[in-house]
Design an enzyme around this catalytic site. Structure first.
Site, mmCIF file in Angstrom:
data_model
loop_
_atom_site.group_PDB
_atom_site.id
_atom_site.type_symbol
_atom_site.label_atom_id
_atom_site.label_comp_id
_atom_site.label_asym_id
_atom_site.label_seq_id
_atom_site.Cartn_x
_atom_site.Cartn_y
_atom_site.Cartn_z
ATOM 1 N N GLN A 174 -29.312 109.125 -70.856
ATOM 2 C CA GLN A 174 -30.263 108.904 -71.951
ATOM 3 C C GLN A 174 -29.744 109.416 -73.292
ATOM 4 O OE1 GLN A 174 -33.030 107.171 -71.910
ATOM 5 N NE2 GLN A 174 -33.051 106.785 -69.718
ATOM 6 N N CYS B 153 -36.575 103.793 -62.183
ATOM 7 C CA CYS B 153 -36.062 103.922 -60.820
ATOM 8 C C CYS B 153 -37.128 104.381 -59.841
ATOM 9 C CB CYS B 153 -34.879 104.892 -60.794
ATOM 10 S SG CYS B 153 -33.489 104.321 -61.779
ATOM 11 N N ASN C 29 -34.977 111.771 -68.892
ATOM 12 C CA ASN C 29 -35.278 110.353 -69.049
ATOM 13 C C ASN C 29 -36.770 110.073 -69.185
ATOM 14 O OD1 ASN C 29 -34.930 111.263 -66.205
ATOM 15 N ND2 ASN C 29 -35.854 109.288 -65.737
ATOM 16 N N SER D 46 -24.250 105.354 -69.161
ATOM 17 C CA SER D 46 -24.514 103.988 -68.731
ATOM 18 C C SER D 46 -24.624 103.071 -69.939
ATOM 19 C CB SER D 46 -25.807 103.937 -67.912
ATOM 20 O OG SER D 46 -26.015 102.660 -67.358
ATOM 21 N N HIS E 176 -26.174 100.101 -70.495
ATOM 22 C CA HIS E 176 -27.360 99.335 -70.882
ATOM 23 C C HIS E 176 -28.426 100.169 -71.591
ATOM 24 C CE1 HIS E 176 -30.396 100.377 -67.643
ATOM 25 N NE2 HIS E 176 -29.294 100.905 -67.142
ATOM 26 N N THR F 268 -12.208 95.617 -58.489
ATOM 27 C CA THR F 268 -11.674 94.888 -59.639
ATOM 28 C C THR F 268 -12.445 95.256 -60.910
ATOM 29 O OG1 THR F 268 -11.051 93.048 -58.209
ATOM 30 C CG2 THR F 268 -11.189 92.600 -60.577
ATOM 31 N N GLY G 158 -24.885 104.634 -64.334
ATOM 32 C CA GLY G 158 -25.168 106.061 -64.274
ATOM 33 C C GLY G 158 -25.438 106.568 -62.872
#
Length: 398
Positions: free
Chosen positions: A182, A328, A154, A202, A204, A240, A74
């Site tokens: 979120q 974060c 979040n 995102s 996870h 990649t 994210g």
């Protein structure tokens, strides 16, 4: 005496990888390890798997698969959207509008572009964390390039009026980006209905692996690369392809879409029970964020006359994992910018905690967590001379 199990209530920071997701990823580490951009036969299985995953990721938000661009998460997606809109050769303006409660990846990207001499307007929120679309419209200038307002916050879980803000942006010909990290897989999002040009998500946060995310880019919107490299992601995001990660993200999205309504209903039941007990049983506590327009799994509280970090550490010693806010910002001693934007004083913002509830949590888990929280707050306040002074002032004592 048996040790009680750890109770994890910090799903907004990260979630456990679902077993079905892990199983879907494993073949692409060893058996089908080929580079999906290789022309030879070993590249085809990975290429086909990424194509299927992109279809699942697009279906979640009613997008076309070729509007989904894979990223590392994210934060990269947010930085890409903001920076490309105003710093690249295709930039249409030098002015950005964001809400005052955006994730640090948006706030810090905006601070970066301000250092380049570009302009940023921060839209205030009301005491429940809601952005007023009329305020957004009043902030638009002829050189406004992009508006970015998160789908759901979040920290406090407030769900923003994204459709209405998207309508404002579309009416003025301004790009609209939403950080849906979120909200993706948690609430209904439709990029067509909601007038969204760019969207970040995102893996996870919804049972997928860490290190992979996406940026939805509406057809017709052209961004400059944030990462230069080869021809991956249709030539605008080098590197990649992380085949196992993309496959896992796709599987997590497929599973999340299938059980979203049932999961949300269970999480709301647990959340509302948690909120009710905390507000009824712990004096001088408050719920942060909108009471109704909030993520099903989120509850954020402030506790007067006590530090959130102290509560968190005591809860952790009791085997209960919660957060003081965004992961974060966990290294910062400053109070949350989100809570300050709601109008909370510094001392109250310092006494805040976030609960974000996984769907496999039980009512027994919630009750135990509240019991420990109540006892912890009472014990820590009993050690505080400031709390004693407050109680005396409430009684009218000198």
């Amino acid at each position: 005496m048996a040790t009680r199990k750890t109770i994890y209530l910090d799903n907004a920071s990260t979630s456990a990888v679902r077993m079905e997701v892990l199983d879907s990823m494993l073949p692409y580490f060893i058996e089908e390890f080929g580079n999906p951009d290789s022309i030879h036969a070993m590249g085809k299985p990975g290429r086909d798997a990424v194509k299927r995953a992109r279809e699942s990721l697009a279906k979640m938000i009613n997008a076309d698969p070729d509007e989904i661009y894979m990223t590392s998460g994210g934060s990269e997606s947010n930085s890409w959207a903001i920076r490309s809109a105003v710093t690249g050769p295709r930039a249409k303006g030098r002015h950005v509008i964001v809400s005052s409660i955006e994730h640090h990846s948006i706030i810090n990207a905006c601070e970066y572009i301000r250092k380049l001499g570009l302009d940023v307007t921060y839209i205030p929120v009301d005491p429940s964390g809601l952005v007023d679309p009329a305020e957004v419209e009043r902030a638009i200038r002829p050189d406004t390039a992009i508006i970015s307002v998160m789908t759901a916050n979040n920290e406090i879980g407030t769900i923003e009026p994204i459709k209405e803000i998207g309508e404002v942006a579309r009416r003025h010909g301004v790009l609209f980006h939403t950080d849906a990290v979120q909200a993706y897989g948690q609430v209904d999002i439709d990029v067509r209905r909601d007038n969204i040009d760019l969207l970040s998500a995102s893996s996870h946060k919804l049972g997928g692996p860490k290190g992979v995310g996406l940026l939805y880019i509406r057809k017709g919107v052209r961004l400059d690369p944030l990462i230069h490299g080869g021809e991956q992601e249709r030539g605008i995001r080098g590197g990649t392809t992380n085949v196992p990660g993309v496959v896992g993200f796709g599987k997590a999205a497929e599973l999340a879409l299938a059980d979203m309504e049932e999961r949300a209903e269970k999480e709301r039941t647990l959340r509302d029970h948690l909120i009710g007990r905390v507000l009824n049983e712990i004096p001088y506590s408050r719920l942060n964020g909108d009471r109704e327009r909030r993520l099903p799994s989120n509850a954020n509280f402030s506790f007067d006359h006590i530090e959130g970090e102290s509560i968190l550490m005591s809860m952790n010693m009791a085997g209960i994992c919660i957060s003081t806010g965004s992961a974060c910002a966990s290294g910062s001693l400053d109070p949350s910018h989100v809570l300050l934007a709601l109008g909370l004083p510094h001392e109250t913002a310092h006494g805040s905690l976030r609960f974000s509830i996984p769907s496999d949590t039980t009512m027994e888990d919630i009750d135990h967590a509240v019991d420990v929280l109540r006892d912890t707050v009472e014990r820590l306040r009993s050690l505080s001379p400031l709390y004693d002074d407050f109680l005396r002032s409430q009684k009218g004592e000198a």
